[in-house]
Design a protein around this motif. Sequence first.
Motif, short mmCIF file in Angstrom:
data_model
loop_
_atom_site.label_atom_id
_atom_site.label_comp_id
_atom_site.label_asym_id
_atom_site.label_seq_id
_atom_site.Cartn_x
_atom_site.Cartn_y
_atom_site.Cartn_z
N THR A 265 0.82 -1.22 0.00
CA THR A 265 0.00 0.00 0.00
C THR A 265 0.86 1.26 0.00
OG1 THR A 265 -0.18 -0.06 2.41
CG2 THR A 265 -1.96 -1.12 1.16
N ASN A 266 2.07 1.18 0.56
CA ASN A 266 2.97 2.33 0.64
C ASN A 266 4.40 1.87 0.41
OD1 ASN A 266 0.73 2.62 2.87
ND2 ASN A 266 1.21 4.69 2.19
N ILE A 267 5.20 2.74 -0.22
CA ILE A 267 6.60 2.41 -0.51
C ILE A 267 7.46 3.63 -0.23
CG2 ILE A 267 8.25 1.64 -2.27
CD1 ILE A 267 5.68 0.64 -3.85
N TRP A 268 8.54 3.39 0.54
CA TRP A 268 9.54 4.43 0.78
C TRP A 268 10.89 3.91 0.29
CZ3 TRP A 268 5.73 3.30 4.33
CH2 TRP A 268 4.85 4.34 4.64
N VAL A 269 11.61 4.77 -0.41
CA VAL A 269 12.91 4.42 -0.98
C VAL A 269 13.97 5.32 -0.35
CG1 VAL A 269 14.28 4.37 -3.11
CG2 VAL A 269 11.86 3.71 -3.16
N LEU A 270 15.02 4.70 0.18
CA LEU A 270 16.17 5.46 0.64
C LEU A 270 17.37 4.95 -0.15
CD1 LEU A 270 17.25 7.65 2.51
CD2 LEU A 270 17.72 5.89 4.20
N GLY B 192 16.95 12.25 2.17
CA GLY B 192 15.72 11.72 2.76
C GLY B 192 15.01 10.69 1.90
N LEU B 193 13.93 10.20 2.45
CA LEU B 193 13.13 9.16 1.79
C LEU B 193 12.37 9.71 0.59
CD1 LEU B 193 11.56 7.60 5.00
CD2 LEU B 193 13.08 6.42 3.43
N LYS B 194 12.15 8.84 -0.38
CA LYS B 194 11.31 9.16 -1.54
C LYS B 194 10.08 8.27 -1.45
CE LYS B 194 15.52 9.68 -4.09
NZ LYS B 194 16.46 8.87 -4.84
#
Length: 192
Positions: free
Chosen positions: A168-173, A178-180
């Motif tokens: 449902t959600n994705i964060w890329v580091l 910071g996170l994308k």
Amino acid sequence: MLPLLLLCATALPLAARAAIPAPEEAARMARFVLHACDWGALATLSTQEGLRGRPFANIFSLSDGPPGPHGGSGVPYLYLTDMEISVQDLEINSNASLTVSLAQTPYCRKHKYDPQNPLCAHIIFCGTIVKVNDSEVGLAKKALFTRHPEMESWPKDHNWFFAKFNITNIWVLDYFGGLKIVTPEEYYSVKP
């Protein structure tokens, strides 16, 4: 000389496809990292006495498809049993987060990146864990057993089942700053 040129011309696209995506390609990076990883840290909300309601992380083998540049579906598949403590948590609350990192691959060691260095890319997925339906069992089985052949011999009386992480959600580091945030739609629409 011509055969050598043909060999080099054929190998170049394969090498280019295996290269790590640029920091501007966050959705592609998320697909790349998941496909490169064989395991991840799955965090649940514990239902166990003394830990109830607290975050609880555990390591799980996973796969989004057979190894190689064209094998990844982007769907993290898992092979689970109700006997496992985190699966017991998921039976009460299927919400979870999953973290995968290039730290488990040769990439970060080769570049001397500490696992916490943003250049040693890691992805955090949030969503739910669900059993796969009958039409998806073949895909999940192929994805997992090609990477983790030992799974086929695990005790049958443990009632193993195939599951997937519904993202449902994705964060890329993967870089400094910071996170994308990547949407599931962006994630599934790119080629890894």
